[in-house]
Scaffold this motif. Structure first.
Motif, PDB file in Angstrom:
ATOM      1  N   ARG A 703      12.825  15.758  -6.315  1.00 12.15           N
ATOM      2  CA  ARG A 703      11.875  15.435  -4.693  1.00 12.15           C
ATOM      3  C   ARG A 703      12.969  14.557  -4.378  1.00 12.15           C
ATOM      4  N   ILE A 704      13.100  13.244  -5.763  1.00 11.35           N
ATOM      5  CA  ILE A 704      13.844  12.345  -5.144  1.00 11.35           C
ATOM      6  C   ILE A 704      14.758  12.049  -5.494  1.00 11.35           C
ATOM      7  N   GLN A 705      15.511  13.151  -6.061  1.00 12.00           N
ATOM      8  CA  GLN A 705      16.609  13.144  -6.392  1.00 12.00           C
ATOM      9  C   GLN A 705      18.099  14.184  -5.484  1.00 12.00           C
ATOM     10  N   SER A 706      16.725  14.964  -4.991  1.00 12.26           N
ATOM     11  CA  SER A 706      16.989  15.464  -4.203  1.00 12.26           C
ATOM     12  C   SER A 706      17.103  15.381  -2.525  1.00 12.26           C
ATOM     13  N   GLY A 707      16.573  13.668  -2.858  1.00 10.68           N
ATOM     14  CA  GLY A 707      16.571  13.128  -1.562  1.00 10.68           C
ATOM     15  C   GLY A 707      15.766  13.788  -0.483  1.00 10.68           C
ATOM     16  N   ALA A 708      14.545  14.651  -0.992  1.00  9.94           N
ATOM     17  CA  ALA A 708      13.690  15.267   0.165  1.00  9.94           C
ATOM     18  C   ALA A 708      12.303  14.481   0.171  1.00  9.94           C
ATOM     19  N   ILE A 709      12.603  13.257   0.142  1.00 14.10           N
ATOM     20  CA  ILE A 709      10.730  12.569  -0.176  1.00 14.10           C
ATOM     21  C   ILE A 709      11.677  11.979   1.187  1.00 14.10           C
ATOM     22  N   GLU A 710      10.387  11.782   1.927  1.00 11.51           N
ATOM     23  CA  GLU A 710      10.248  11.462   3.586  1.00 11.51           C
ATOM     24  C   GLU A 710       9.069  10.052   3.809  1.00 11.51           C
ATOM     25  N   SER A 711       9.255   9.055   4.038  1.00 15.43           N
ATOM     26  CA  SER A 711       8.113   8.006   4.236  1.00 15.43           C
ATOM     27  C   SER A 711       7.886   7.899   5.437  1.00 15.43           C
ATOM     28  N   ALA A 712       6.396   8.345   5.439  1.00  8.77           N
ATOM     29  CA  ALA A 712       5.567   8.465   6.425  1.00  8.77           C
ATOM     30  C   ALA A 712       5.186   6.670   6.781  1.00  8.77           C
ATOM     31  N   ALA A 713       5.853   5.698   7.040  1.00  7.70           N
ATOM     32  CA  ALA A 713       5.460   4.415   7.451  1.00  7.70           C
ATOM     33  C   ALA A 713       4.457   3.930   7.994  1.00  7.70           C
ATOM     34  N   ALA A 714       3.469   2.970   7.802  1.00  7.56           N
ATOM     35  CA  ALA A 714       2.566   2.531   8.546  1.00  7.56           C
ATOM     36  C   ALA A 714       2.675   1.595   8.563  1.00  7.56           C
ATOM     37  N   ASP A 715       1.832  -0.142   9.332  1.00  9.41           N
ATOM     38  CA  ASP A 715       1.483  -1.189   9.104  1.00  9.41           C
ATOM     39  C   ASP A 715       0.440  -1.160   8.441  1.00  9.41           C
ATOM     40  N   VAL A 716       0.418  -1.610   7.145  1.00 13.74           N
ATOM     41  CA  VAL A 716      -1.177  -0.949   6.547  1.00 13.74           C
ATOM     42  C   VAL A 716      -1.148  -2.898   5.544  1.00 13.74           C
ATOM     43  N   PRO A 717      -2.258  -3.770   5.036  1.00 15.42           N
ATOM     44  CA  PRO A 717      -2.377  -4.705   4.954  1.00 15.42           C
ATOM     45  C   PRO A 717      -1.743  -4.446   3.466  1.00 15.42           C
ATOM     46  N   VAL A 718      -1.640  -5.028   2.078  1.00 14.54           N
ATOM     47  CA  VAL A 718      -1.019  -5.324   1.129  1.00 14.54           C
ATOM     48  C   VAL A 718      -2.308  -5.641  -0.054  1.00 14.54           C
ATOM     49  N   GLY A 719      -3.377  -5.882   0.514  1.00 16.03           N
ATOM     50  CA  GLY A 719      -4.904  -5.675  -0.485  1.00 16.03           C
ATOM     51  C   GLY A 719      -5.387  -4.435  -0.135  1.00 16.03           C
ATOM     52  N   ALA A 720      -5.393  -3.963   0.598  1.00 19.76           N
ATOM     53  CA  ALA A 720      -6.306  -2.215   0.928  1.00 19.76           C
ATOM     54  C   ALA A 720      -5.403  -1.404  -0.308  1.00 19.76           C
ATOM     55  N   VAL A 721      -4.295  -1.778  -0.592  1.00 20.74           N
ATOM     56  CA  VAL A 721      -3.083  -0.800  -0.716  1.00 20.74           C
ATOM     57  C   VAL A 721      -3.176  -0.882  -3.119  1.00 20.74           C
ATOM     58  N   VAL A 722      -3.394  -2.745  -2.626  1.00 20.44           N
ATOM     59  CA  VAL A 722      -3.608  -2.751  -3.897  1.00 20.44           C
ATOM     60  C   VAL A 722      -5.414  -2.316  -4.712  1.00 20.44           C
ATOM     61  N   GLU A 723      -6.425  -2.719  -3.848  1.00 22.24           N
ATOM     62  CA  GLU A 723      -7.325  -1.766  -3.684  1.00 22.24           C
ATOM     63  C   GLU A 723      -7.905  -0.762  -4.279  1.00 22.24           C
ATOM     64  N   ALA A 724      -7.120  -0.259  -3.521  1.00 24.32           N
ATOM     65  CA  ALA A 724      -6.697   1.451  -3.426  1.00 24.32           C
ATOM     66  C   ALA A 724      -6.113   1.976  -5.031  1.00 24.32           C
ATOM     67  N   ALA A 725      -5.445   1.364  -5.616  1.00 28.22           N
ATOM     68  CA  ALA A 725      -4.598   1.077  -6.918  1.00 28.22           C
ATOM     69  C   ALA A 725      -5.262   1.205  -7.596  1.00 28.22           C
ATOM     70  N   MET A 726      -6.063   0.103  -7.412  1.00 27.86           N
ATOM     71  CA  MET A 726      -7.237  -0.202  -8.734  1.00 27.86           C
ATOM     72  C   MET A 726      -8.114   0.689  -8.909  1.00 27.86           C
ATOM     73  N   ALA A 727      -8.476   1.101  -7.850  1.00 29.77           N
ATOM     74  CA  ALA A 727      -9.662   2.082  -7.789  1.00 29.77           C
ATOM     75  C   ALA A 727      -9.266   3.964  -8.657  1.00 29.77           C
ATOM     76  N   SER A 728      -8.128   4.078  -8.174  1.00 29.13           N
ATOM     77  CA  SER A 728      -7.350   5.273  -8.604  1.00 29.13           C
ATOM     78  C   SER A 728      -7.753   4.685 -10.612  1.00 29.13           C
TER      79      SER A 728
END
Length: 888
Positions: A703-728
C-alpha cells in the motif's frame, strides 16, 4: 636514496616464456657478479622453466593464515632486510592474501623500488587494466587480477616475450605449459589459433605505442625537429573546397598501402573571418571518419607554415594537397600555397599534389551539386554596417564637404591644392570609418571634383593647367580609395570576429547546458536560439504517433498529417513545418521549426551546429527516460527478488511449526498430556499470529509503494498514543522507561498509524537492545515534536542507516526472532504519509536512537498525560492489531 629500476617481461599469452626469460636474465646477471635473489617465482611444474633457477638464491616465503588455510606470499620484509641488488618477482598482477600489507603484488614491487632495490618481473597482456575487457571479448575468459597501465608504462625496460601461435600450440600439445589433463580444454578454448593471433597483434600494438611515445619524448628532449621515418603518417590538407573527397580517398589509399596513419588537417586563418567551406569541411570530416582517419584543426596567420608545422609535430612522412585552381593573377598577388609548402617542407617531407575536379566532389549528396550547379557564397562588398550608419556617413559627406569648401575658399590666401587635398582626405577617412567603402568612394570622388574646381588652376573649371596638379589629384583619388577599402576591410573583419566570438560563446553555453544536471534543457536552448538568431518563434515538432528515436526520416513529413509540439518558444510558435520559415531535421522524424527573418549562409552553418546540439539534448532526454524506466524495472526486480528470498524463509518457518504441532495433535499414534497439549496449542497460536503480522506488513508495504494509504488525521495527545503502543506489546514492554513532559502539544496525525510506528520501534529496541533498558521520551524542539526511542544495543553504523529503511533489509541479523525486514520500511512509510520524518541517531555512550519528528509550527500546548479513554481516535488505535517487526 635512488629509486630502483624496473625491468618487465610482457607476455602476449600464458606459456610464451616470460618466467623462463626472467630467470635466465637473473642467472646471467649473477654470473657477472651481481647480487641477485628470487623473491617469488610461480611454480607451474614446467621442468624447462624450473631448470633455469639453477643456483640462484631463493628467499623464504611468508605464511598467511586465511579461513583455516595457510597461504604463501612473497616476504617483502625479508627482501628489504636482505637488500639484494636485483630481485626476481614473478606474476606482477597477483592479488595478495587478505591481511597482507598491500592488496596487490605490484604494490609490493613499488615498495621495493622505493627502497632502491632493482626488480625484474613478469606480467601477461590480459592483466593490463586498459586491455582487460578487450582480451575478455577475444578469449571469453575474464581476468580479475589487473595492473594499472601506468605501472607497466613506467618500467625502465619493457621487453615483449612473443611466440608464433602455432609454436605456442605445439608447446602446449607437448606438455610444456599445462598438465596432460588440461591440454585439450586449453587448445579448444583460450589457446585457439585465432585468439593467439589477436592477442599477439594486440601486444605488438601496445608495445609499439609505448615505443612511439618514448621516441617522441626523446626527440623533444634533444630538440630534434626533423622527421624520423619510423612510422608512416599521411597528412592530407583540407579546405572544404570541391575535390576534398578525392584528396581524402587518394590519401587513404596511400596510407593503406603503407600501413600508415591518416590525418586530415584544416588550417583556419586568424583574420577573424569564417571560411566559406563549412559544409564541405563537414562532409570531409565525415568521410575521414569513415576511412579511420583523424581530424586536426589549427589556427594560423599563414597556411603553409602552419600546415608544415602540423606535419612535423605529427612526425608525418607524406603530405597530400590538391592542385590550386586560382588564377595566375591571384597567385601573383597572393602567392602560391603549394610552392610555400614545398619550400617550408624542405627534403624531409614528401609533398604530393593531386589534381581535382572543381565541379564534382565525388560522392557529395547535395542535389544542387549533382545537377552540376553549386551555390557559391560571395562576400558582399558592403561592410557589415547598418543602413543607419551608412546614411549617417552620407549625411556627413553632404554637410562636411560644402562646409569645409566654404571655410577653405574664405581663406584662399593660406590654402593651396595640397592643403585642400589633405583636408578632404580627412573627411573621406571619417566617412569610411562611419559608413564603409561605398559612402567613402563617393566622398573621395566628391573631394577630387571639389579640389579640381576650387583649388586647381584655372579655378572654377574642371580643366587643369599644371601636370603636377593632375598627379596630385590622381594620387589623392588613389589614396582616398585605398584608405576607404582598408577601413572597410577592418570593419568587416572586426564585425566578423565579434560575430564569431558571439557564436562560439553561444555554442559553448549550449554545450555547457548539455552537461549540466538540469533535466529540462529544451526550453532554455530554444530561448538561446531566439536571441542568437533574432527569430520570432521556434518549436520542436514530432509527427503524431512518432517516437523520436534514431530511425530514418524518409517520408516522415508525408505520413504525418498532424504534429505534436514537444517544446516551443516565442510568440505564436509554428505547429507544423509548413508554418515555419526554416525547418531542420533533428533525431528521427523530429523537426526544428523556426519563424523569423531570412538567414545568411554563415548563420545557417551556425544553426546547423546548434541543431546538432539540440538533437543531442533530445537524445539525452530520451535516454534519461529509458534509463529511469530501466532503473524502475531494476528496482522492481530487486524488490521482487528480496521478497521471494525473505518470504520463502519467513513464511515456511511458522507454517512448518503450525504443521508439526497440528499433525502431532491429530496423530492417533501419539498421546499427549494436558501440559503438552497446551504447549502445542500455544505454538500454533503464536506462529499463526506471527504469520498474520507478516502478511499484514507485506500488505502495508504494498500500500505504501502504491500510494494507497490515506491518513485519517486528528489532534491526539502523544501520551495516549505511546500508552496504546505499550499496551499492544503486553508484558514485554513492562520495563520500558517512558519520559513525557506535560507541556507537549497535540499532534495532528493518524493515531492508528502512529501507534503502529511506535510499537514497531519499541519492539525493535527490545529485541536488539541486548537486554539493556529501553527509553521512550518526547520533547518540543524548534516548532517540532520529537519522539525518541532509545536503546543501548550495538547500534547501526552511519553508512548503513539509509539501507536500514529499505524493504527486506536485516543488516546481517539472521537470528530466529528476526522478521522479514519490513518494520523500519513500513514505519518510515507511515510517518511520511502523516507528514513527519523518521531518522536514526547514535545514543550517547553506545546504542541507537530512533527519532520520529512531526512539525508543529502553530502548536497549542495541551497536557499529554491523559489516557486513551474518551479520545475516539486513540481508542480506535488501541483496538488495531500491531505487528512487532524486528530490527532490519
Amino acid at each position: 636514496m635512488a629509486r630502483g629500476k624496473l625491468r618487465l617481461y610482457l607476455g602476449a599469452a600464458p606459456g610464451v616464456g616470460k618466467t623462463y626469460a626472467m630467470l635466465n636474465e637473473g642467472w646471467r646477471r649473477k654470473e657477472r657478479g651481481t647480487d641477485v635473489v628470487i623473491g617469488w617465482v610461480e611454480e607451474h611444474g614446467r621442468p624447462q622453466t624450473d631448470a633455469q633457477i639453477r643456483d640462484l638464491e631463493i628467499l623464504g616465503r611468508r605464511q598467511v593464515d586465511y579461513r583455516g588455510h595457510t597461504i604463501e606470499e612473497m616476504d617483502v620484509d625479508g627482501i628489504l632486510a636482505r637488500r639484494p641488488e636485483f630481485v626476481l618477482v614473478d606474476a606482477l598482477a597477483h592479488s595478495n592474501a587478505p591481511g597482507s600489507r598491500h592488496a596487490k603484488r605490484w604494490e609490493d614491487v613499488e615498495e621495493l623500488l622505493d627502497a632502491g632495490i632493482n626488480v625484474i618481473s613478469t606480467v601477461n597482456l590480459q592483466h593490463l587494466e586498459s586491455l582487460n575487457d578487450v582480451v575478455e571479448r577475444i578469449t571469453g575468459v575474464a581476468q580479475h587480477e589487473t595492473v594499472p597501465d601506468r605501472v607497466v608504462r613506467s618500467a625502465d625496460q619493457l621487453e615483449l616475450v612473443d611466440m608464433a601461435p602455432e609454436a605456442l600450440r605445439r608447446r602446449l600439445a607437448h606438455g610444456n605449459v599445462y598438465p596432460a589433463e588440461r591440454i585439450d580444454a586449453a587448445l579448444s578454448n583460450y589457446f585457439r589459433a585465432g585468439n593467439l593471433t589477436a592477442l599477439r597483434e594486440l601486444a605488438l600494438l601496445w608495445v609499439a605505442d609505448r615505443v612511439d611515445q618514448e621516441l617522441h619524448d626523446y626527440r623533444e628532449r634533444h630538440g630534434i625537429a626533423g622527421q624520423w621515418e619510423t612510422k608512416e603518417r599521411v597528412v592530407v590538407s583540407l579546405t572544404g573546397a570541391p575535390g576534398g573527397a578525392v584528396l581524402i580517398r587518394r590519401a587513404a589509399r596511400m596510407a593503406m598501402r603503407t600501413k600508415a596513419e591518416l590525418i586530415g588537417v584544416h588550417v583556419r586563418t586568424d583574420d577573424g573571418l569564417s571560411g566559406s567551406g563549412t559544409d564541405g569541411l563537414a562532409r570531409n570530416r565525415a568521410l575521414l571518419h569513415e576511412l579511420d582517419g583523424r581530424y586536426v584543426e589549427v589556427v594560423g596567420a599563414d597556411v603553409a607554415p602552419a600546415l608544415v608545422q602540423v606535419a612535423r609535430t605529427e612526425n608525418a612522412t607524406q603530405l597530400v594537397m590538391g592542385a590550386s585552381h586560382r588564377s595566375r593573377l591571384t597567385e601573383f598577388v597572393r602567392g602560391s600555397v603549394i610552392n610555400s609548402v614545398i619550400r617550408e617542407a624542405g627534403g624531409a617531407l614528401d609533398v604530393h599534389i593531386i589534381a581535382t575536379d572543381t565541379d564534382d566532389e565525388s560522392g557529395s549528396d547535395d542535389p544542387d551539386r549533382r545537377g552540376g550547379t553549386r551555390p557559391r557564397h560571395r562576400p558582399s562588398m558592403l561592410s557589415p554596417l547598418t543602413t543607419r550608419r551608412r546614411a549617417g556617413a552620407l549625411l556627413l559627406g553632404i554637410v562636411g564637404f560644402p562646409l569645409l569648401t566654404v571655410l577653405m575658399t574664405a581663406s584662399r590666401s593660406h590654402v593651396d591644392l595640397s592643403v585642400a587635398l589633405s583636408s578632404y582626405l580627412l573627411v573621406v577617412v571619417a566617412v569610411a570609418a562611419i559608413g564603409g567603402v561605398w559612402p567613402a568612394a563617393l566622398a573621395a570622388l566628391a573631394g577630387f571634383l571639389l579640389s579640381n574646381y576650387y583649388f586647381a588652376p584655372p579655378l572654377h573649371t574642371f580643366t587643369i593647367a599644371d601636370v603636377r596638379d593632375v598627379l596630385s589629384l590622381v594620387i589623392f583619388l588613389v589614396v582616398a580609395g585605398s584608405v576607404s577599402v582598408l577601413v572597410d576591410l577592418s570593419a568587416r573583419r572586426s564585425a566578423g570576429a565579434v560575430q564569431a566570438r558571439a557564436d562560439a560563446h553561444m555554442l559553448a553555453r549550449v554545450a555547457g547546458r548539455l552537461v549540466s544536471p538540469d533535466a529540462d534543457l529544451l526550453p532554455e536552448l530554444l530561448d538561446e536560439l531566439l536571441v542568437a538568431f533574432r527569430l520570432e518563434a521556434a518549436s520542436v515538432l514530432r509527427p503524431a504517433g512518432g517516437t523520436g528515436g534514431t530511425g530514418g526520416t524518409e517520408g516522415a513529413g508525408d505520413r504525418a498529417s498532424a504534429w505534436t509540439v514537444l517544446v516551443a518558444a516565442g510568440l505564436q510558435p509554428p505547429r507544423t513545418p509548413a508554418e515555419s520559415t526554416v525547418a531542420i531535421p533533428l533525431t528521427g522524424a523530429d523537426q526544428l521549426a523556426l519563424r523569423g527573418p531570412d538567414l545568411t549562409i554563415t548563420e545557417r552553418d551556425i544553426l546547423t551546429g546548434f541543431a546538432a546540439q539540440l538533437a543531442t539534448a533530445l537524445e539525452r532526454e530520451r535516454l534519461n527516460a529509458e534509463a529511469a524506466q530501466a532503473e524502475a524495472l531494476a528496482g522492481a526486480d530487486e524488490l521482487r527478488s528480496a521478497l521471494l528470498a525473505a518470504v520463502s524463509h519467513d513464511l515456511r518457518t511458522p507454517l512448518a511449526s503450525i504443521k508439526a504441532a497440528s499433525s502431532s495433535l491429530l496423530s492417533a499414534q501419539l498421546e499427549f498430556g494436558p501440559e503438552e497439549t497446551r504447549i502445542l496449542l500455544q505454538t500454533i497460536d503464536h506462529e499463526s499470529d506471527r504469520l498474520s503480522s507478516l502478511v499484514e506488513n507485506l500488505l502495508d508495504m504494498s500500500r505504501i509503494q502504491s500510494g494507497a494509504i490515506e491518513s485519517a488525521a486528528a489532534d491526539v495527545p502523544v501520551g495516549a498514543v505511546v500508552e496504546a503502543a505499550m499496551a499492544s506489546l503486553g508484558t514485554r514492554a513492562a520495563d520500558v522507561d517512558v519520559q513525557l513532559p506535560d507541556s507537549l502539544p497535540r499532534l495532528h496525525v493518524d493515531a492508528v498509524l502512529l501507534e503502529r510506528v511506535l510499537a514497531n520501534l519499541i519492539d525493535n529496541a527490545l529485541v536488539h537492545g541486548a537486554g539493556s533498558p529501553v527509553r521512550v521520551e518526547a520533547g518540543f524542539v524548534a516548532d517540532s515534536v520529537d519522539i525518541r526511542v532509545t536503546d543501548r544495543g550495538p547500534g547501526i553504523r552511519p553508512g548503513e542507516r539509509d539501507t536500514a529503511f529499505r524493504p527486506f533489509q536485516r543488516l546481517g541479523d539472521t537470528t530466529s526472532h528476526a522478521g522479514v525486514g519490513l518494520g523500519l520500511a513500513v514505519s518510515r512509510g507511515f510517518v511520511g504519509t502523516m507528514g513527519g520524518e523518521l531518522e536514526i541517531e547514535d545514543t550517547p555512550g553506545g546504542g541507537c536512537t530512533m527519532v520520529v519528528r512531526f512539525p508543529c509550527p502553530d502548536a497549542q500546548r495541551h497536557p499529554a498525560g491523559g489516557s486513551a479513554d474518551g479520545d475516539p481516535a486513540v481508542s480506535a488505535a488501541s483496538e488495531h492489531p500491531v505487528e512487532s517487526t524486528p530490527w532490519p
